[in-house]
Design an enzyme around this catalytic site. Structure first.
Site, PDB file in Angstrom:
ATOM      1  N   ARG A  98       0.878  -1.155  -0.110  1.00 22.52           N
ATOM      2  CA  ARG A  98       0.025  -0.263  -0.048  1.00 22.52           C
ATOM      3  C   ARG A  98       0.948   1.259  -0.057  1.00 22.52           C
ATOM      4  O   ARG A  98       0.401   2.300  -0.538  1.00 22.52           O
ATOM      5  CB  ARG A  98      -0.937   0.006   1.237  1.00 22.52           C
ATOM      6  N   LYS A 106      -2.655   6.767   1.946  1.00 20.68           N
ATOM      7  CA  LYS A 106      -2.259   7.227   3.241  1.00 20.68           C
ATOM      8  C   LYS A 106      -1.457   8.557   3.154  1.00 20.68           C
ATOM      9  O   LYS A 106      -0.383   8.613   3.735  1.00 20.68           O
ATOM     10  CB  LYS A 106      -1.810   6.288   4.424  1.00 20.68           C
ATOM     11  N   GLU A 134     -16.389   6.738   4.478  1.00 20.78           N
ATOM     12  CA  GLU A 134     -15.553   6.450   5.787  1.00 20.78           C
ATOM     13  C   GLU A 134     -15.738   7.067   6.915  1.00 20.78           C
ATOM     14  O   GLU A 134     -16.115   8.523   6.891  1.00 20.78           O
ATOM     15  CB  GLU A 134     -14.357   5.955   5.227  1.00 20.78           C
TER      16      GLU A 134
END
Length: 387
Positions: free
Chosen positions: A135, A234, A270
């Site tokens: 990721r 992120k 989210e």
């Protein structure tokens, strides 16, 4: 499965027939097999582990806040070398950086989050570190940054955890949260990618992210992410823009926000740091990650476990109105793990949901944490024993 040597040093197991009897009596089921039994008891006496040394911490009072540990790991990428090299452990502390660095001026940075868990026998497990490494690479590509290889990433995490292993909480009393950072640290006045980068890993023992009930408020004005943006990685810049509405919501007594999509303003996406699921009958639904929602590793794991439980798991657009008649709602994340949502408030209307030991969320939590701590057999290869 249990591993046995050819020569079993236990008087009660010296006959093949006895061995076969014991083995045939073991009933193993996916996600429900505690790793205990007479054979393992014998084995544990043979291969005893030295008693772990622990830091002077009140483990029962841990929240989700920084506790300074002993070491951090630092590795650099330079324009000349064009690769990450010479990673080293150094004492945890402040770092020096040029005022014109890319991370400080333009937010060119990423972070990851994963945990190390103590087993009952005081061994230490990592949970799916390869997923975090991959990721980070995806995020780095989006942010025009080089990234460590998967092997470099995992090696750095292992070394950081082992150097700080006295800070890994005892079994069942928390975990060691590991924070890898990737930052543009080259001198950069103009708007362009940095020339130099730093990969840094530090760690802190943590407890529960939310200790009380999880009460969400739907944010109707601010959008966390937009199509084509960085909501699906992120990036460090994804988080501080929601501080203002989050602070206002907490002042009103809410735990967190639930954000809506930027395109229609009618679908849930989210929380500020967690994914969300709703349960109706035998169907578990979670919003699709189309670049605006972070593809959580806990989210991915819970989807696999729930599917093996026999639930139909689907990723799709979920209109906000569907949360009003959901039987159960829960959130997932590395920090949060799995937690039932007590209530959701939208435009003044409050909906409350089922809580307690009989909820699906609680069963998923017990299974996931059982795998993460070695209490339940890991048949999927998710955990990595490092000590």
């Amino acid at each position: 499965m249990f591993m046995f040597s050819r020569s079993i040093c236990c008087a009660k197991l010296n006959q093949l027939s006895t061995f076969e009897t014991l083995f045939s009596n073991l009933k193993l089921r996916p996600y429900a097999t505690p790793l205990i039994g007479p054979l393992q008891t014998c084995e544990s006496r043979i291969y005893s582990r030295e008693k772990a040394e622990y830091a002077n911490v009140n483990w029962d009072e841990l929240g989700f806040a920084l506790t300074k540990t002993d070491y951090m790991y630092v590795m650099n990428f330079t324009e000349e070398e064009q690769k990450f090299f010479n990673g080293t452990l150094t004492r945890f502390g402040n770092i020096e950086m040029c005022p014109s660095s890319g991370i400080l001026n333009y937010g060119q940075g990423l972070f990851e989050g994963l945990k190390a868990y103590r087993k009952e026998d005081e061994g230490i497990l990592l949970f799916r570190p390869q997923e975090n490494a991959l990721r980070m690479k995806i995020g780095a590509d989006r942010m025009c940054m080089p990234s460590p290889t998967v092997d470099q990433f995992i090696d750095a995490v292992k070394k950081t955890v082992l150097a700080n292993k006295r800070w890994v909480p005892p079994y069942g009393r928390g975990s060691l949260y590991v924070r890898p950072l990737l930052m543009g640290t080259g001198r950069n006045l103009g708007v362009k990618p940095s020339s130099d980068y730093t990969f840094l890993v530090y760690a802190s023992p943590v407890g529960n992210y939310h200790k009380g009930d999880l009460n969400l408020m739907v944010e109707d004005n601010v959008r966390r992410a937009i199509p084509g943006g960085t909501g699906g990685i992120k990036a460090v810049t994804n988080y501080s823009p929601v501080y203002k509405p989050l602070t206002e919501a907490k002042a009103k007594g809410f735990s967190d926000l639930l954000f809506l999509d930027a395109s229609t303003g009618s679908n849930i996406e989210e929380g500020s740091a967690c994914n969300i699921f709703i349960l109706k009958g035998n169907v578990i639904s979670t919003p699709t990650t189309h670049g605006t929602i972070l593809p959580g590793i806990t989210r991915k794991s819970i989807m696999e476990i729930a599917s093996d439980f026999g639930y139909q798991v689907e990723e799709r657009a979920i209109p906000i109105k569907e949360v009003f008649d959901a039987e159960e709602v829960f959130c997932t994340g590395t920090a949060m793990v799995v937690k039932s949502v007590a209530s959701i408030t939208y435009q003044g209307k409050r909906i409350e949901y089922k809580l307690g030991a009989e909820t699906l969320a609680q069963k998923l939590h017990a299974t996931l944490t059982g795998i993460q701590t070695g209490l339940i057999e890991d048949k999927l290869g998710w955990t990595m024993l490092i000590d």
